[in-house]
Write a protein that holds these residues in place. Structure first.
Motif, short mmCIF file in Angstrom:
data_model
loop_
_atom_site.label_atom_id
_atom_site.label_comp_id
_atom_site.label_asym_id
_atom_site.label_seq_id
_atom_site.Cartn_x
_atom_site.Cartn_y
_atom_site.Cartn_z
N THR A 35 0.83 -1.21 0.00
CA THR A 35 0.00 0.00 0.00
C THR A 35 0.86 1.25 0.00
O THR A 35 1.99 1.23 0.46
CB THR A 35 -0.96 0.01 1.21
OG1 THR A 35 -1.85 1.10 1.08
CG2 THR A 35 -0.22 0.13 2.52
N LYS A 36 0.29 2.31 -0.51
CA LYS A 36 0.96 3.61 -0.53
C LYS A 36 0.10 4.69 0.11
O LYS A 36 0.30 5.87 -0.09
CB LYS A 36 1.33 3.98 -1.96
CG LYS A 36 2.39 3.08 -2.55
CD LYS A 36 2.69 3.46 -3.99
CE LYS A 36 3.79 2.68 -4.61
NZ LYS A 36 3.80 1.27 -4.49
N LEU A 37 -0.91 4.26 0.87
CA LEU A 37 -1.80 5.22 1.52
C LEU A 37 -1.06 5.94 2.63
O LEU A 37 -0.56 5.30 3.56
CB LEU A 37 -3.04 4.51 2.08
CG LEU A 37 -3.88 3.77 1.05
CD1 LEU A 37 -4.94 2.92 1.76
CD2 LEU A 37 -4.55 4.75 0.11
N CYS A 93 -8.14 0.11 1.43
CA CYS A 93 -8.33 1.47 1.96
C CYS A 93 -7.79 1.53 3.39
O CYS A 93 -7.63 0.51 4.07
CB CYS A 93 -9.80 1.88 1.91
SG CYS A 93 -10.86 1.04 3.09
N ALA A 94 -7.51 2.73 3.85
CA ALA A 94 -6.91 2.93 5.17
C ALA A 94 -7.78 2.35 6.28
O ALA A 94 -7.27 1.74 7.23
CB ALA A 94 -6.66 4.41 5.41
N GLN A 95 -9.09 2.51 6.16
CA GLN A 95 -9.99 2.01 7.20
C GLN A 95 -9.94 0.48 7.29
O GLN A 95 -9.95 -0.10 8.38
CB GLN A 95 -11.43 2.47 6.97
CG GLN A 95 -11.65 3.93 7.27
CD GLN A 95 -11.15 4.85 6.14
OE1 GLN A 95 -10.86 4.40 5.04
NE2 GLN A 95 -11.05 6.13 6.43
N HIS A 96 -9.88 -0.19 6.15
CA HIS A 96 -9.82 -1.65 6.15
C HIS A 96 -8.50 -2.14 6.74
O HIS A 96 -8.46 -3.09 7.53
CB HIS A 96 -10.01 -2.21 4.73
CG HIS A 96 -9.98 -3.70 4.68
ND1 HIS A 96 -11.01 -4.49 5.17
CD2 HIS A 96 -9.04 -4.55 4.21
CE1 HIS A 96 -10.69 -5.76 5.00
NE2 HIS A 96 -9.51 -5.82 4.41
N ILE A 97 -7.42 -1.46 6.39
CA ILE A 97 -6.11 -1.83 6.93
C ILE A 97 -6.09 -1.60 8.44
O ILE A 97 -5.58 -2.42 9.21
CB ILE A 97 -4.98 -1.07 6.21
CG1 ILE A 97 -4.89 -1.54 4.76
CG2 ILE A 97 -3.65 -1.27 6.93
CD1 ILE A 97 -3.97 -0.72 3.88
N ALA A 98 -6.67 -0.47 8.88
CA ALA A 98 -6.74 -0.20 10.32
C ALA A 98 -7.53 -1.29 11.02
O ALA A 98 -7.16 -1.76 12.10
CB ALA A 98 -7.38 1.17 10.56
N GLU A 99 -8.62 -1.74 10.40
CA GLU A 99 -9.44 -2.81 10.99
C GLU A 99 -8.63 -4.11 11.08
O GLU A 99 -8.66 -4.80 12.10
CB GLU A 99 -10.69 -3.03 10.14
CG GLU A 99 -11.63 -4.06 10.69
CD GLU A 99 -12.88 -4.23 9.84
OE1 GLU A 99 -13.53 -5.28 10.01
OE2 GLU A 99 -13.19 -3.37 9.01
#
Length: 185
Positions: A35-37, A93-99
């Protein structure tokens, strides 16, 4: 308590800490390579740096005490890699990775707490290191919730209520049961 049990508990707890840290570093490295987010990569890079510090501390402790560290098996490492890659296929997405990181971090905390309880005769220095890793992981959870844009409500009395950061509104986050699913008799 005999010295043998003391050393055995110390070595087993140190191995548990090492495995916890290694799974975390491997997971984060796998995510960062995919990822590059910016908002999530900054947080994960911060976490990874501290996990490297913990890893060095564990290795130095094990060498000074002449303990053999056991890394995660090839199968465990492969499972982590596959799990990360499959999860990123569904969404990066950032939210999925955070989850994903929240789930993994909670698993790490649970395993670490159980290891401390099971090896409570370990040397104080090693127990303190386990407590430091646990404390760090608890702080990571707060940071990941910020990325997820959800904060647990404090003192709400309802554990299923969450508050979105942007709106400040309460939402019921309790699991919804599908009305079409009925328990088997």
């Amino acid at each position: 308590m005999g010295k043998e049990n003391f050393n055995n508990d110390s070595q087993k707890l140190l191995i548990a800490i090492y495995k916890n840290v290694r799974i975390a570093t491997q997971s984060i490295e796998n995510i960062l390579s995919s990822t590059k987010l910016n908002d999530i990569t900054v947080e994960l890079s911060r976490e990874l740096s501290q996990y490297y510090v913990f890893e060095k501390e564990v290795v130095m402790l094990s060498q000074s005490k002449d303990y053999n560290l056991k890394d995660n098996s090839f199968i465990q490492k492969t499972q982590v890699w596959i799990s990360v890659k499959l999860n990123l296929l569904s969404s990066s997405c950032a939210q999925h990775i955070a989850e994903m990181m929240l789930v993994g971090t909670m698993m790490g905390i649970i395993d670490l707490v159980k290891a401390v309880v099971n090896h409570n005769c370990a040397e104080e220095e090693i127990i303190n290191l386990a407590n430091s890793v646990e404390s760090f992981e608890r702080k990571n959870i707060e940071k990941l919730f910020e990325i997820l844009k959800i904060k647990p409500l404090k003192n709400s009395g309802d554990d299923n209520k969450v508050q979105t950061q942007e709106e400040g509104k309460e939402t019921d986050a309790s699991p919804k049961q599908d009305a079409s699913i009925t328990p088997s008799e």
